[in-house]
Motif scaffolding. Sequence first.
Motif, short mmCIF file in Angstrom:
data_model
loop_
_atom_site.label_atom_id
_atom_site.label_comp_id
_atom_site.label_asym_id
_atom_site.label_seq_id
_atom_site.Cartn_x
_atom_site.Cartn_y
_atom_site.Cartn_z
N PRO A 1 0.82 -1.22 0.00
CA PRO A 1 0.00 0.00 0.00
C PRO A 1 0.86 1.27 0.00
N VAL A 2 0.33 2.32 -0.59
CA VAL A 2 0.99 3.63 -0.56
C VAL A 2 -0.01 4.71 -0.17
N THR A 3 0.54 5.84 0.25
CA THR A 3 -0.22 7.07 0.39
C THR A 3 0.33 8.00 -0.70
N TYR A 4 -0.34 9.13 -0.94
CA TYR A 4 0.16 10.04 -1.99
C TYR A 4 0.27 11.47 -1.45
N LEU A 5 1.46 12.04 -1.65
CA LEU A 5 1.66 13.45 -1.38
C LEU A 5 1.60 14.15 -2.74
N ILE A 6 0.59 14.97 -2.92
CA ILE A 6 0.34 15.59 -4.23
C ILE A 6 0.60 17.09 -4.12
N THR A 7 1.38 17.62 -5.05
CA THR A 7 1.66 19.06 -5.07
C THR A 7 1.14 19.63 -6.39
N SER A 8 0.22 20.56 -6.29
CA SER A 8 -0.35 21.16 -7.51
C SER A 8 0.69 22.04 -8.18
N GLU A 9 0.41 22.47 -9.40
CA GLU A 9 1.40 23.27 -10.13
C GLU A 9 1.66 24.60 -9.45
N ASP A 10 0.75 25.09 -8.60
CA ASP A 10 1.11 26.30 -7.87
C ASP A 10 1.35 26.04 -6.38
N GLY A 11 1.70 24.81 -6.07
CA GLY A 11 2.28 24.53 -4.76
C GLY A 11 1.30 24.19 -3.65
N VAL A 12 0.05 23.90 -3.96
CA VAL A 12 -0.87 23.43 -2.93
C VAL A 12 -0.52 21.96 -2.63
N LYS A 13 -0.39 21.63 -1.34
CA LYS A 13 0.07 20.29 -0.94
C LYS A 13 -1.08 19.50 -0.32
N ILE A 14 -1.32 18.35 -0.89
CA ILE A 14 -2.41 17.49 -0.41
C ILE A 14 -1.80 16.15 -0.02
N PHE A 15 -2.12 15.67 1.18
CA PHE A 15 -1.64 14.35 1.60
C PHE A 15 -2.84 13.42 1.71
N HIS A 16 -2.93 12.49 0.75
CA HIS A 16 -4.00 11.49 0.75
C HIS A 16 -3.43 10.27 1.45
N THR A 17 -3.89 10.00 2.68
CA THR A 17 -3.25 8.94 3.47
C THR A 17 -3.95 7.59 3.34
N ALA A 18 -4.80 7.42 2.32
CA ALA A 18 -5.45 6.13 2.06
C ALA A 18 -6.09 5.61 3.36
N ASP A 19 -5.80 4.36 3.75
CA ASP A 19 -6.34 3.79 4.99
C ASP A 19 -5.29 3.76 6.08
N SER A 20 -4.25 4.55 5.92
CA SER A 20 -3.09 4.40 6.80
C SER A 20 -3.41 4.70 8.26
N GLN A 21 -2.76 3.92 9.10
CA GLN A 21 -2.63 4.27 10.51
C GLN A 21 -1.54 5.34 10.61
N PRO A 22 -1.55 6.12 11.68
CA PRO A 22 -0.45 7.06 11.87
C PRO A 22 0.88 6.32 12.00
N TYR A 23 1.97 6.91 11.48
CA TYR A 23 3.29 6.32 11.67
C TYR A 23 4.31 7.46 11.84
N PRO A 24 5.42 7.17 12.53
CA PRO A 24 6.33 8.25 12.96
C PRO A 24 6.85 9.14 11.82
N GLU A 25 7.13 8.56 10.64
CA GLU A 25 7.72 9.36 9.56
C GLU A 25 6.76 10.44 9.04
#
Length: 229
Positions: free
Chosen positions: A123-147
């Motif tokens: 499984p992965v999550t996705y860190l998405i950065t729009s062309e003008d720098g808006v940052k979206i973190f789609h964490t899927a079904d993830s549990q929290p993790y230290p990183e």
Amino acid sequence: MPIQNIPEKNAILFVWFNHYAGILLKTPSKTLVIDPVDVKARQLQNSDAVLITHEHYDHLDQRLIAEIYKKTSCQIIADLASAKSLKNTIPPERIQNAYPGTEIKVGEVSIKPEKCQHPAQNPVTYLITSEDGVKIFHTADSQPYPEMVQIGEKEKIDLVFCTVGIAPKATPETGFEIARLTKPQVAVPYHTNNPAEQKRFAEILKTNMPRTGCLIPEQNKIYQVTKRR
Ligand SMILES: [Zn+2]
């Protein structure tokens, strides 16, 4: 849905379209759909890319993706297990494998797969950065993790999606923990069919991180989020 408008500069639009992690995301130049299930292909016919986080039934619907692909010829970005099974229906050269540490571009939009703490194959999550720098973190079904702390510090996240139910061990508390670790401008509780779980997430967030925005989305409604100053 579909999103007709174009977001303002330094903003994105999004729609949550099922009880899970299904998100339609529109930047000024691109339309991305993440984990489409329980949705019609015709609602996604402007998609430039489909992103899949893992192979579970509430995230990967092969037949639907084939239909979307037929209408759009879009880019397909998927975790290794999903990518492998999608090769039965989509030309393999159109599928990009997502693994943490690689960056994939959809035009000027950057997609960085990150780790996902969830009992699936790759499984992965996705860190998405729009062309003008808006940052979206789609964490899927993830549990929290230290990183997640480093991801938050490095990326200065505008919008994070936090699982609060349905998945193993997912609760409003673990969803809040993702917000606590990543320190976004706006946190969205999702992956639930129980509004009480979203409300509980909002309460915990308000008590512990009063300056972080909480956006409880209604399904199939369009929201705009603007880059933090
Ligand atoms: Zn799920």
